[in-house]
Design a protein around this motif. Sequence first.
Motif, PDB file in Angstrom:
ATOM      1  N   TRP A  51      17.119  49.714  24.834  1.00  0.00           N
ATOM      2  CA  TRP A  51      15.692  49.982  24.576  1.00  0.00           C
ATOM      3  C   TRP A  51      15.046  50.527  25.833  1.00  0.00           C
ATOM      4  CZ3 TRP A  51      12.440  50.013  20.510  1.00  0.00           C
ATOM      5  CH2 TRP A  51      12.870  49.436  19.321  1.00  0.00           C
ATOM      6  N   HIS A  65      18.765  56.844  19.186  1.00  0.00           N
ATOM      7  CA  HIS A  65      19.122  56.192  17.923  1.00  0.00           C
ATOM      8  C   HIS A  65      18.617  57.090  16.787  1.00  0.00           C
ATOM      9  CE1 HIS A  65      19.062  53.310  14.652  1.00  0.00           C
ATOM     10  NE2 HIS A  65      19.817  52.506  15.382  1.00  0.00           N
ATOM     11  N   ARG A 104      15.089  53.778  21.301  1.00  0.00           N
ATOM     12  CA  ARG A 104      16.431  53.194  21.461  1.00  0.00           C
ATOM     13  C   ARG A 104      17.408  54.300  21.864  1.00  0.00           C
ATOM     14  NH1 ARG A 104      16.527  50.389  15.778  1.00  0.00           N
ATOM     15  NH2 ARG A 104      15.006  52.041  15.503  1.00  0.00           N
ATOM     16  N   THR A 110      15.416  46.575  27.501  1.00  0.00           N
ATOM     17  CA  THR A 110      16.300  45.930  26.521  1.00  0.00           C
ATOM     18  C   THR A 110      16.164  44.406  26.554  1.00  0.00           C
ATOM     19  OG1 THR A 110      17.788  47.741  27.006  1.00  0.00           O
ATOM     20  CG2 THR A 110      18.664  45.958  25.649  1.00  0.00           C
TER      21      THR A 110
END
Length: 664
Positions: free
Chosen positions: A281, A245, A271, A306
Amino acid sequence: MHDFVVNLFSTGSFIPHGHCYLWKPGLVWLHLTSDAIIALAYYSIPLTLFYFVRKRQDLPFSWIFLLFAAFIIFCGTTHIAEIWTLWHPTYWLSGIIKVATAIVSLFTAIELVLLLPQALALPSPLQLREANKALQTEIEERLRIENQLRRLQDELEQRVQARTAQLVKLNQQLQQEIDERQRAEAALRASRERLVLAQQVGKIGTYEWNLQTGELIWTEEMEALFGLAPGSFEGSNEHWLQRLHPDDRADADYAAQRTITQGAELDTELRIMLPDGRIRWVAAKAKIFADGGQPERLIGVNMDITEHKEVQQELQQTLQTLSTLIQASPLPIVVVEPNMTVRLWSLAAEQLFGWSAAEVLGQPIPLVPQEKPEKCCQFQEAIATGKVFTGVQKYHCQRDGSTVVVSISTTPLYDEQNNFKWILLIFQDITEQQAIEKMKNEFISIVSHELRTPLTAIQGFLGLLNTGIYDNRPDKAKRMIGQALTNSDRLVRLVNDILDLERLSSGRVQLIKEVCNAADLMQRAVEGVQSIALAAAVTILITPTTACVWACADLIIQTLTNLLSNAIKFSPRDSVITLSAQPQTDWVLFAVTDQGRGIPADKLETIFERFEQVDVSDARAKGGTGLGLAICQSIIQQHDGSIWAKSTLSEGSTFYFTLPIRVC
Ligand code: ADP
């Protein structure tokens, strides 16, 4: 034999020895005395020797001393024989004695010669002293060695003890280590099993990064975590950071660099951007493996968290919402642990109890119940055990030490494992409600009591009139109707006063405050009571003033009228009542002074309470209800002023009150 013995003691033809001395007395005495002294001396020596031998039992060769003694006795006896033969010539006998003496002497001399080597061998006192000294030295040496031995033994024992203690400690440490190792092994086994399980369900991926060559190897599970097809990861050619991310890239890069340069373990949460745009995650952990101090490889594990994150976020959100709701709630809400430590303290709780959240969070709950022990116990037990509790408690507030009465209800809160964790306390301030209820109850009971007397009288008179027995006695009937009217008047006054007081104390009276001229207020009040003052022959004087006050004019006139009516009621005829209003710094001080009967000192404060009268029957005869001063006090308090009285019995009273000053 017989002849020998006879010859032995016969003198025969021998002449006494004295003849040889021609019996010269001097010569005879010389021999006699010398022999006697020698004999005496000789006999005394054996006695000394005997005594010596007896006393010294340890003496070597003691028999030689006895031999000496025998020899000396014989010698002494020869001298006795010498004396004897001076007069008695028994020379055979003296010769025999000498023979015996010669034998004993010879024997003694021989024995003495034979004994000489042994006697010489005996240690001399000097030798004995030397030997003694040597012995003493030896004893001391022995003692010294003994002490040394004891010390060494003690040291040895101590060392043995210390060593034993060390061994015990080592043993314990060893046992601990064994336990820890077993625990660690069990944990390792469990984590390995978890790892295998997680890998089986594709939740954990591992990678290895060769720091020397830059080669980066991902397992298939790792690729799956990043949403890649098996074998599609391009290794060192691909920049893995790009798959994260954008907000997490800088942190991840920094963490990886820190691990490589400083050797710190990598432990973070990231992420991943999946190819289909979803976010995953992962918990990322990595460790450096060095070869000869040089970082060689970085081995890392990434785990899909996650679901856990989503649950956590949801929970966080729920908690946030709950916390906002609690904070916004008008009800004071507190969350405590079973040991009474405060975990949450709402704004309303701050306002009610006076402690800020910052002061109480993490501290034991500061509320001190003022209840009977059994009631407190129920409440505390509810907190400690998580039982539901509903009740009313009284607490001291921190701010001003006053007491608040609250209704309280407790609700236990549980964690995910359904363990009792916290307790939610919801309070409701019922202090005012309780005070009003109490006041109302008191008021109702007093009012009922006060109304009963005139009502009973009215009822009685009307009943009698109803019987018709007074129909032909109009005077009597008139008096009764008059009594009934007086009582109903009093009832009307009483009811009016009660209603006034009730409206004032409940705050239902609308106070329209304005700047009022004190002289005007006093003038209007005096006009209202002028007729009764004239009837009572009392003069009212107003002291001129220019003071102005901030007040509700009607209510202040009502107060002044009440005070003036009382002053007139309790003043003698031809007396004077003065009325004044003196401006002070912030206040105007009003005073109503009479020359009446006065009020006892112990009643000066209580007369402002409802139905308090100094002389009840007299006050009632004068039409008093006992509520006038209570109404005055209520009016003045609503103006933020105060009211009080001073009085001297039989001389008069002054009622004072204050009102906020205003410029006219
Ligand atoms: P009441 O209607 O009985 O006058 P108040 O509340 O006005 O009731 O007064 C309470 C009592 O205080 C009176 O009954 C009286 O005993 C005493 N009192 C009030 N004013 C005076 C005064 N000026 N002089 C003497 N006593 C007074």
